[in-house]
Design a protein around this motif. Structure first.
Motif, short mmCIF file in Angstrom:
data_model
loop_
_atom_site.label_atom_id
_atom_site.label_comp_id
_atom_site.label_asym_id
_atom_site.label_seq_id
_atom_site.Cartn_x
_atom_site.Cartn_y
_atom_site.Cartn_z
N MET A 106 -20.09 6.06 -8.45
CA MET A 106 -18.96 5.37 -8.68
C MET A 106 -19.53 3.93 -8.53
SD MET A 106 -15.72 4.79 -5.97
CE MET A 106 -16.76 4.35 -4.72
N THR A 107 -19.02 3.11 -9.74
CA THR A 107 -19.57 1.69 -9.99
C THR A 107 -18.80 0.72 -8.92
OG1 THR A 107 -19.77 2.26 -12.34
CG2 THR A 107 -19.49 -0.17 -11.59
N THR A 108 -19.54 0.09 -8.32
CA THR A 108 -18.97 -0.83 -7.37
C THR A 108 -18.81 -2.28 -8.12
OG1 THR A 108 -20.49 -0.25 -5.82
CG2 THR A 108 -19.50 -2.33 -5.37
N SER A 109 -17.36 -2.70 -7.84
CA SER A 109 -16.68 -3.80 -8.61
C SER A 109 -17.34 -4.99 -7.96
CB SER A 109 -15.07 -3.78 -8.04
OG SER A 109 -14.70 -5.04 -8.67
N LEU A 110 -17.85 -5.68 -8.88
CA LEU A 110 -18.53 -7.24 -8.27
C LEU A 110 -17.73 -8.39 -8.86
CD1 LEU A 110 -22.21 -6.30 -9.27
CD2 LEU A 110 -21.08 -6.17 -6.99
N ALA A 111 -17.27 -9.28 -8.01
CA ALA A 111 -16.58 -10.59 -8.63
C ALA A 111 -17.35 -11.20 -9.62
CB ALA A 111 -16.48 -11.45 -7.23
N LEU A 112 -18.71 -11.35 -9.55
CA LEU A 112 -19.51 -12.00 -10.64
C LEU A 112 -19.16 -11.31 -11.82
CD1 LEU A 112 -20.98 -14.45 -11.04
CD2 LEU A 112 -23.23 -13.05 -10.52
N ALA A 113 -19.41 -10.04 -12.01
CA ALA A 113 -19.25 -9.52 -13.15
C ALA A 113 -17.78 -9.37 -13.64
CB ALA A 113 -19.55 -7.73 -12.92
N GLU A 114 -16.92 -9.48 -12.79
CA GLU A 114 -15.33 -9.89 -13.48
C GLU A 114 -15.28 -11.11 -13.93
OE1 GLU A 114 -13.12 -8.88 -10.03
OE2 GLU A 114 -13.39 -6.70 -10.22
N LEU A 115 -16.03 -12.32 -13.38
CA LEU A 115 -15.93 -13.41 -13.84
C LEU A 115 -16.55 -13.45 -15.31
CD1 LEU A 115 -15.39 -16.60 -13.44
CD2 LEU A 115 -17.90 -16.61 -12.45
N PHE A 116 -17.81 -13.04 -15.44
CA PHE A 116 -18.31 -12.98 -16.90
C PHE A 116 -17.55 -12.04 -17.94
CE2 PHE A 116 -22.15 -14.46 -14.52
CZ PHE A 116 -22.45 -15.24 -15.40
N GLN A 117 -17.04 -11.03 -17.44
CA GLN A 117 -16.07 -10.30 -18.18
C GLN A 117 -14.85 -11.21 -18.75
OE1 GLN A 117 -14.90 -6.82 -16.08
NE2 GLN A 117 -16.68 -5.73 -16.25
N ALA A 118 -14.30 -12.07 -17.71
CA ALA A 118 -13.22 -12.83 -18.21
C ALA A 118 -13.46 -13.97 -19.41
CB ALA A 118 -12.72 -13.92 -17.03
N VAL A 119 -14.63 -14.12 -19.46
CA VAL A 119 -15.18 -15.31 -20.61
C VAL A 119 -15.78 -14.27 -21.65
CG1 VAL A 119 -15.29 -17.33 -19.15
CG2 VAL A 119 -17.25 -15.88 -19.42
N ALA A 120 -15.98 -13.13 -21.44
CA ALA A 120 -16.52 -12.39 -22.50
C ALA A 120 -15.93 -12.18 -24.01
CB ALA A 120 -17.10 -11.02 -22.02
N ARG B 191 -1.96 -13.77 -23.12
CA ARG B 191 -2.72 -12.79 -22.64
C ARG B 191 -4.05 -13.17 -22.14
NH1 ARG B 191 0.07 -9.73 -26.62
NH2 ARG B 191 -1.51 -10.04 -28.00
N HIS B 192 -4.59 -13.98 -23.21
CA HIS B 192 -6.15 -14.54 -22.87
C HIS B 192 -6.04 -15.44 -21.35
CE1 HIS B 192 -8.23 -12.81 -26.10
NE2 HIS B 192 -7.50 -13.52 -26.85
N LEU B 193 -5.00 -15.98 -21.43
CA LEU B 193 -4.92 -17.14 -20.54
C LEU B 193 -4.49 -16.57 -18.97
CD1 LEU B 193 -2.71 -19.99 -21.99
CD2 LEU B 193 -5.11 -20.20 -21.43
N LYS B 194 -4.07 -15.47 -19.07
CA LYS B 194 -3.68 -14.70 -17.79
C LYS B 194 -5.04 -14.03 -17.50
CE LYS B 194 -0.95 -10.95 -15.78
NZ LYS B 194 -2.13 -10.74 -14.99
N ILE B 195 -6.09 -13.43 -18.20
CA ILE B 195 -7.15 -13.04 -17.68
C ILE B 195 -8.04 -14.23 -17.21
CG2 ILE B 195 -9.36 -12.06 -18.87
CD1 ILE B 195 -7.88 -10.71 -20.69
N LEU B 196 -7.84 -15.38 -17.86
CA LEU B 196 -8.77 -16.59 -17.23
C LEU B 196 -8.18 -16.90 -16.01
CD1 LEU B 196 -9.17 -18.51 -20.78
CD2 LEU B 196 -10.96 -17.33 -19.38
N SER B 197 -6.85 -16.88 -15.88
CA SER B 197 -6.14 -17.56 -14.65
C SER B 197 -6.53 -16.47 -13.63
CB SER B 197 -4.62 -17.51 -14.67
OG SER B 197 -3.85 -17.84 -13.56
N ASP B 198 -6.46 -15.17 -13.62
CA ASP B 198 -6.71 -14.29 -12.69
C ASP B 198 -8.27 -14.47 -12.20
OD1 ASP B 198 -4.29 -13.13 -12.84
OD2 ASP B 198 -4.96 -11.20 -14.38
N ALA B 199 -9.08 -14.88 -12.97
CA ALA B 199 -10.17 -14.89 -12.71
C ALA B 199 -10.69 -16.40 -12.21
CB ALA B 199 -11.41 -15.01 -13.82
N ARG B 200 -9.28 -17.17 -11.95
CA ARG B 200 -9.40 -18.65 -11.29
C ARG B 200 -10.33 -19.60 -12.08
NH1 ARG B 200 -12.38 -18.82 -6.94
NH2 ARG B 200 -11.40 -20.68 -6.18
N LEU B 201 -10.32 -19.36 -13.37
CA LEU B 201 -11.11 -20.29 -14.15
C LEU B 201 -10.12 -21.43 -14.92
CD1 LEU B 201 -13.52 -17.82 -16.00
CD2 LEU B 201 -14.17 -19.31 -14.43
N ILE B 202 -8.98 -20.87 -14.93
CA ILE B 202 -7.87 -22.35 -15.29
C ILE B 202 -6.99 -21.93 -14.11
CG2 ILE B 202 -8.24 -21.75 -17.50
CD1 ILE B 202 -5.69 -20.32 -17.72
#
Length: 322
Positions: free
Chosen positions: A1-15, A49-60
């Motif tokens: 099972m893959t562990t969820s990593l906050a840093l990975a999710e952050l980079f996914q948000a800007v990928a 939709r793009h903005l929601k992903i960035l917002s969920d990652a706290r980047l905006i």
């Protein structure tokens, strides 16, 4: 099972190229969804939709202003390292795209300027009428500058910022400036004015003078410039302004001395026809500030007065602890 990593999710948000472009654009200036869609040449639903992903990652962050929603970068501690990484990457195609997006911001700025010009033209006669009744604005502004001194201001909060003139004058001496106004139209006018003047580190927010959208003890200088005469409860407005002060912080009020121009209630919506020194000094002292009359500026039908209140360091510490 893959562990969820906050840093990975952050980079996914800007990928995604579009999300990178959005993030870089918002570093340039606060923008609405519609303005971002205009620059990117994409539909508003897709941009949202793009903005929601960035917002969920706290980047905006989103900030509501009337029926509009403005977007800005998230916390500096989170986004600044990311911007440094983007700059260090040396991706020339990406930099060319970012530069092209910045060029298209000119159309957004032009639209804002046109809307601001229409609003200014509709109200210019009213503002000119008020100015004709007192000493020149330049004399008032010189007195405010003298009262604030030549040193660094720290964090400046301008309540009822209007066209943003106070921030235009003193924002360059502040670490950060926050302008608050109830009117979305005035905020749009201020946004255009301050951007044209090149004033940096400014945040403009919609808010009421009785319930400011800021935490306690955040400001070094709070200005109430030609605002108090609109207040049905001046004491409450002063109390709310004083709440923002850090120990040693200053609240500066600029308004009219008592007068009998009754027509201003109807033509300019003035709730109060000026203020006596003892009333303002009393309100300042009631909220724990050391108060004084700074200056009376006579020379017109209306006298402009400057009053100042300072939050003592010891008293401020006690109040914050309470």
């Amino acid at each position: 099972m893959t562990t969820s990593l906050a840093l990975a999710e952050l980079f996914q948000a800007v990928a995604d190229p579009s999300r990178l472009r959005l993030l870089v654009l918002l570093r340039e200036m606060e923008l609405t969804v519609g303005e971002l869609a205009q620059v990117l040449g994409q539909s508003q639903p897709r941009v949202s939709r793009h903005l929601k992903i960035l917002s969920d990652a706290r980047l905006i962050e989103r900030r509501k202003e009337g029926s509009w929603v403005f977007l800005q970068p998230g916390p500096e501690t989170l986004v600044d390292p990311l911007f440094a990484l983007i700059a260090a990457a040396g991706d020339e195609p990406a930099e060319r795209q970012f530069e092209a997006d910045r060029a298209r911001l000119a159309a957004v700025r032009a639209d804002r300027a046109e809307a601001a010009a229409r609003y200014f033209a509709a109200h210019a006669a009213e503002w000119d009428q008020i100015r004709s009744l007192h000493v020149a604005d330049s004399e008032v502004e010189a007195a405010i500058r003298e009262a604030l001194g030549d040193g660094a201001i720290g964090q400046l909060v301008d309540i009822g910022t209007g066209t943003g003139r106070m921030i235009e004058l003193f924002g360059t001496h502040a670490q950060k400036s926050i302008g608050i106004d109830r009117s979305t139209e005035m905020l749009r006018l201020a946004r255009v004015k301050l951007e044209s003047a090149g004033v940096q580190a400014v945040s403009l927010r919609q808010g009421d003078m009785y319930a400011l959208p800021l935490p306690d003890g955040e400001a070094d200088v709070v200005l109430l410039h030609q605002v108090l005469h609109y207040a049905q409860s001046p004491a409450a407005a002063i109390q709310e302004g004083a709440r923002l002060l850090r120990p040693g912080g200053r609240l500066l009020i600029i308004d009219f001395a008592p007068h009998d121009r009754e027509e201003l209630r109807d033509t300019a919506q003035h709730a109060r026809l000026g203020f006596a020194d003892e009333a303002v000094i009393g309100w300042l002292r009631d909220v724990g500030l050391e108060a004084r009359v700074v200056r009376h500026l006579e020379g017109g039908e209306l006298t402009v007065t400057l009053w100042a209140g300072v939050l003592p360091a010891r008293r401020g510490t006690e109040r914050k602890a309470a």
